[in-house]
Design a protein around this motif. Structure first.
Motif, PDB file in Angstrom:
ATOM      1  N   ARG A   1      28.218 -35.651  -5.744  1.00  0.00           N
ATOM      2  CA  ARG A   1      27.143 -36.099  -6.500  1.00  0.00           C
ATOM      3  C   ARG A   1      25.916 -35.461  -6.506  1.00  0.00           C
ATOM      4  O   ARG A   1      25.464 -35.236  -5.306  1.00  0.00           O
ATOM      5  CB  ARG A   1      27.047 -37.696  -6.440  1.00  0.00           C
ATOM      6  CG  ARG A   1      28.296 -38.506  -6.688  1.00  0.00           C
ATOM      7  CD  ARG A   1      28.946 -38.258  -8.130  1.00  0.00           C
ATOM      8  NE  ARG A   1      27.796 -38.384  -8.944  1.00  0.00           N
ATOM      9  CZ  ARG A   1      27.711 -39.794  -9.880  1.00  0.00           C
ATOM     10  NH1 ARG A   1      28.503 -40.638  -9.390  1.00  0.00           N
ATOM     11  NH2 ARG A   1      26.918 -39.784 -10.876  1.00  0.00           N
ATOM     12  N   GLY A   2      25.095 -35.415  -7.604  1.00  0.00           N
ATOM     13  CA  GLY A   2      23.811 -34.447  -7.401  1.00  0.00           C
ATOM     14  C   GLY A   2      23.944 -33.084  -7.324  1.00  0.00           C
ATOM     15  O   GLY A   2      23.173 -32.348  -6.770  1.00  0.00           O
ATOM     16  N   GLY A   3      25.369 -32.394  -7.488  1.00  0.00           N
ATOM     17  CA  GLY A   3      25.620 -31.185  -7.206  1.00  0.00           C
ATOM     18  C   GLY A   3      24.849 -30.074  -8.055  1.00  0.00           C
ATOM     19  O   GLY A   3      24.814 -28.844  -7.672  1.00  0.00           O
ATOM     20  N   SER A   4      24.423 -30.608  -9.135  1.00  0.00           N
ATOM     21  CA  SER A   4      23.850 -29.382 -10.171  1.00  0.00           C
ATOM     22  C   SER A   4      22.591 -28.971  -9.322  1.00  0.00           C
ATOM     23  O   SER A   4      22.149 -27.626  -9.655  1.00  0.00           O
ATOM     24  CB  SER A   4      23.348 -30.003 -11.268  1.00  0.00           C
ATOM     25  OG  SER A   4      24.447 -30.581 -11.967  1.00  0.00           O
ATOM     26  N   ASP A   5      22.074 -29.479  -8.612  1.00  0.00           N
ATOM     27  CA  ASP A   5      20.587 -29.219  -7.914  1.00  0.00           C
ATOM     28  C   ASP A   5      21.094 -27.779  -6.987  1.00  0.00           C
ATOM     29  O   ASP A   5      20.481 -26.826  -6.767  1.00  0.00           O
ATOM     30  CB  ASP A   5      20.084 -30.109  -6.842  1.00  0.00           C
ATOM     31  CG  ASP A   5      19.465 -31.304  -7.308  1.00  0.00           C
ATOM     32  OD1 ASP A   5      19.263 -31.414  -8.589  1.00  0.00           O
ATOM     33  OD2 ASP A   5      19.584 -32.483  -7.069  1.00  0.00           O
ATOM     34  N   THR A   6      22.383 -28.111  -6.102  1.00  0.00           N
ATOM     35  CA  THR A   6      22.777 -26.941  -5.522  1.00  0.00           C
ATOM     36  C   THR A   6      23.258 -25.716  -6.261  1.00  0.00           C
ATOM     37  O   THR A   6      22.896 -24.521  -5.982  1.00  0.00           O
ATOM     38  CB  THR A   6      24.136 -27.299  -4.604  1.00  0.00           C
ATOM     39  OG1 THR A   6      23.588 -28.376  -3.837  1.00  0.00           O
ATOM     40  CG2 THR A   6      24.412 -26.311  -3.626  1.00  0.00           C
TER      41      THR A   6
ATOM     42  N   GLN B   1      15.749 -23.025 -13.994  1.00  0.00           N
ATOM     43  CA  GLN B   1      15.025 -24.336 -14.409  1.00  0.00           C
ATOM     44  C   GLN B   1      16.557 -25.327 -14.490  1.00  0.00           C
ATOM     45  O   GLN B   1      17.390 -24.896 -15.044  1.00  0.00           O
ATOM     46  CB  GLN B   1      14.653 -24.450 -15.741  1.00  0.00           C
ATOM     47  CG  GLN B   1      13.239 -23.362 -15.896  1.00  0.00           C
ATOM     48  CD  GLN B   1      12.538 -23.685 -17.046  1.00  0.00           C
ATOM     49  OE1 GLN B   1      13.313 -23.930 -18.242  1.00  0.00           O
ATOM     50  NE2 GLN B   1      11.146 -23.579 -17.162  1.00  0.00           N
ATOM     51  N   LYS B   2      16.340 -26.448 -13.652  1.00  0.00           N
ATOM     52  CA  LYS B   2      17.488 -27.170 -13.533  1.00  0.00           C
ATOM     53  C   LYS B   2      17.276 -28.448 -14.376  1.00  0.00           C
ATOM     54  O   LYS B   2      16.045 -28.960 -13.965  1.00  0.00           O
ATOM     55  CB  LYS B   2      18.077 -27.718 -12.141  1.00  0.00           C
ATOM     56  CG  LYS B   2      19.278 -28.308 -12.045  1.00  0.00           C
ATOM     57  CD  LYS B   2      18.788 -29.867 -11.498  1.00  0.00           C
ATOM     58  CE  LYS B   2      19.938 -30.830 -11.601  1.00  0.00           C
ATOM     59  NZ  LYS B   2      19.349 -32.087 -11.100  1.00  0.00           N
ATOM     60  N   PHE B   3      17.823 -29.211 -15.271  1.00  0.00           N
ATOM     61  CA  PHE B   3      17.463 -30.462 -15.695  1.00  0.00           C
ATOM     62  C   PHE B   3      18.657 -31.394 -15.319  1.00  0.00           C
ATOM     63  O   PHE B   3      19.894 -31.318 -15.766  1.00  0.00           O
ATOM     64  CB  PHE B   3      17.366 -30.180 -17.334  1.00  0.00           C
ATOM     65  CG  PHE B   3      16.422 -29.253 -17.726  1.00  0.00           C
ATOM     66  CD1 PHE B   3      15.144 -29.900 -17.940  1.00  0.00           C
ATOM     67  CD2 PHE B   3      16.562 -28.051 -17.973  1.00  0.00           C
ATOM     68  CE1 PHE B   3      13.882 -28.939 -18.251  1.00  0.00           C
ATOM     69  CE2 PHE B   3      15.511 -27.033 -18.423  1.00  0.00           C
ATOM     70  CZ  PHE B   3      14.226 -27.704 -18.290  1.00  0.00           C
TER      71      PHE B   3
HETATM   72 MG    MG Z   1      19.979 -35.674  -9.339  1.00  0.00          MG
END
Ligand code: MG
Ligand code: ASP
Length: 407
Positions: free
Chosen positions: A150-155, A6-8
Motif C-alpha cells: 500500500r502506498g507503493g506508487s511513491d516508491t 511527478q507523482k499523483f
Molecule cells: Mg499514498
C-alpha cells in the motif's frame, strides 16, 4: 536533459476534473522546459474497492491473483491521464510498470524493486513525449505482475527518479506537505519547509502516511530529493532531503502517533539467559514485527517482559507467548489492544539534553500514564492508553512550541 518526476496519488486523480487538472500541471512543467515523467496511483478508493471485491469471492485470495487484480487500478489512471494530455495537444505515452522496466522480487503484494531498466522511458523522453507510468506495480523474473504494498506508487516515483537521475521527485497529495503533527488532531500544526530523510522515515513509519516508508528509504539510499506538495494549489510544500535547514530551536520536528499497536505482557518468567531469545526468535520466525520491549526484574529470580506489535499481529503473538508461558511455567499472559504510541522525532535530539524529560512533563501535566518508553537517537516514543492519544499529541505538540505562528 533536465528530468522531473511527478507523482499523483489517488485523491489527485479521483475524477475527470482532477485528471484534467493533473494534465494541465504536467503540461506546465513541460512548457517550463522539463522532461516530465508522471507516476499515478489508482483513482480515489479504487484499490480499497478491488480488495473488497476479492474478499467477496474468498477470504484468502492467492497473492499472485491479488496483484493481477490490484494492478488494474493504476492501469486505468495512466490511460486516462495520457488521454487528457493528448487532448490538450501534447505528445504522451502511458506505460505499465513492466513496460517502464520496474523489476521486483517475487513477494507478491509486498514486492521490493530490485532494478529499474529505464531505457524505454528515456527513449520516449528523448522523442519528446511526456511519459505516464503506472505506480505501485512491477514485474518479477517470471514476468508476473507484482505490487509494491500500500502506498507503493511513491516508491515507483522515487525509483524512476533515481534511475533517470531526475533533479526532483514531486509527490502530489491532498495536503500542503509534511506537518508537525496530524492536522486533523492538532489544527494549528505547521507545515515543515524541510525534513531530513531519517526524520521523515521515522514520521512515515510512525503513522504519518504522506509517504510510503520504503520510498523514503529508497530516496535516502539514492539521494533523490523529494518535494511533497498539494495537487489542489501552488503553495510551498515540504522538501525531504539529506540536510534540513535547521530552523531555530527546532530540536523536535514533529509529533507522530500510531493507534495500530497492541501490548502483550508475560509475567513471572525465569530471570536467566535465553528467555528473551526464546520469545523473540519465535516472533521473528512468524514474521511478526516487535516494536517496543521492556523487561523488569522482580524479586525471587523472576522477571516480567512486555512488548508491542501491530494489532493485526497481536493474536498470533499472544499464541506464541502462551506457548512460552507453558514451557517456562510463567505466571500469566496479558493482551491490551487499547493502547497507542506517541513519538517525538528530531535529528537535533542527540545534541540537546532534556528533550525526553519535556515530553514526559507534557504527559504528566495531562495526567497521562506511560506504559512503555523507547528511544533512539532521533526519536522518543511512549505507549499510553488509546483514549488519551489526542490529548497527548496536542499537549506534546504545544510543549515543543511546534504550533503555527498565528497570522
Ligand atoms: Mg499514498
Ligand atoms: N493504489 C495503491 C494504494 O492505494 C498504491 C498507491 O496509491 O500508492 O495503496
Amino acid at each position: 536533459m533536465r528530468i522531473m518526476v511527478q507523482k499523483f496519488g489517488g485523491s489527485s486523480v479521483k475524477d475527470a476534473d482532477r485528471i484534467k487538472a493533473v494534465a494541465r500541471r504536467v503540461i506546465n512543467a513541460k512548457e517550463e522546459g522539463w522532461h516530465v515523467v508522471v507516476v499515478v496511483s489508482a483513482m480515489g478508493d479504487t484499490t480499497d474497492e478491488l480488495i473488497a471485491k476479492a474478499k467477496q469471492i474468498t477470504a484468502r485470495p492467492p497473492r499472485r491473483e491479488m496483484d493481477m487484480l490490484l494492478a488494474t487500478g493504476e492501469q486505468v489512471s495512466i490511460a486516462l491521464v495520457a488521454m487528457a494530455i493528448d487532448s490538450l495537444g501534447y505528445p504522451v505515452v502511458s506505460l505499465t510498470g513492466a513496460q517502464a522496466g520496474i523489476v521486483t522480487d517475487n513477494v507478491h503484494t509486498k514486492a521490493r524493486i530490485q532494478q529499474v531498466g529505464a531505457e524505454r522511458v528515456r527513449k520516449e523522453l528523448n522523442d519528446g513525449r511526456i511519459v505516464i507510468v503506472a505506480g505501485f506495480q512491477g514485474i518479477n523474473a517470471e514476468n508476473d505482475i507484482t505490487t509494491l504494498g500500500r502506498g507503493g506508487s511513491d516508491t515507483t516515483a522515487v525509483a524512476l527518479a533515481a534511475a533517470l537521475s531526475a533533479e526532483v521527485c514531486e509527490i502530489y497529495t491532498d495536503v500542503d506537505g509534511v506537518y508537525t503533527a496530524d492536522p486533523r488532531i492538532v489544527p494549528d500544526a505547521r507545515r515543515l519547509d524541510d525534513i531530513s530523510y531519517s526524520e521523515m522515515l521515522e514520521m512515515a513509519s510512525l503513522g504519518a502516511v504522506v509517504l510510503q516508508p520504503r520510498a523514503v528509504e529508497y530516496a535516502a539510499m539514492h539521494g533523490v530529493r523529494i518535494y511533497v506538495r498539494n495537487s489542489y494549489n501552488n503553495n510551498r510544500g515540504t522538501y525531504v532531503q539529506e540536510e534540513r535547514v535547521m530552523e531555530k530551536d527546532m530540536v523536535v520536528v514533529g509529533v507522530a502517533h500510531d493507534t495500530n499497536t497492541a501490548k502483550i505482557s508475560i509475567t513471572g518468567v525465569p530471570d536467566k539467559p535465553g528467555v528473551a531469545y526464546r520469545l523473540f526468535s519465535r516472533m521473528a520466525a512468524e514474521n511478526i514485527n516487535v516494536d517496543m520491549i521492556v523487561q523488569t526484574t522482580k524479586a525471587d529470580g523472576l522477571a516480567d517482559i512486555a512488548f508491542t506489535t501491530s494489532r493485526d499481529d497481536a493474536q498470533k503473538a499472544c499464541e506464541i507467548v502462551e506457548n512460552v508461558k507453558n514451557e517456562l511455567n510463567a505466571e500469566s499472559v496479558r493482551l491490551n489492544e487499547t493502547v497507542a504510541k506517541i513519538s517525538i522525532v528530531g535529528a537535533g535530539m542527540v545534541t540537546n539534553p532534556g528533550v525526553a524529560a519535556r515530553m514526559f512533563e507534557a504527559l504528566a501535566e495531562e495526567n497521562i500514564n506511560i506504559h512503555i518508553i523507547s528511544t533512539s537517537e532521533i526519536k522518543v516514543s511512549c505507549l499510553i492508553d488509546e483514549d488519551r492519544i489526542k490529548d497527548a499529541v496536542r499537549a506534546v505538540h504545544a510543549k515543543f512550541g511546534l504550533v503555527a505562528a498565528t497570522a
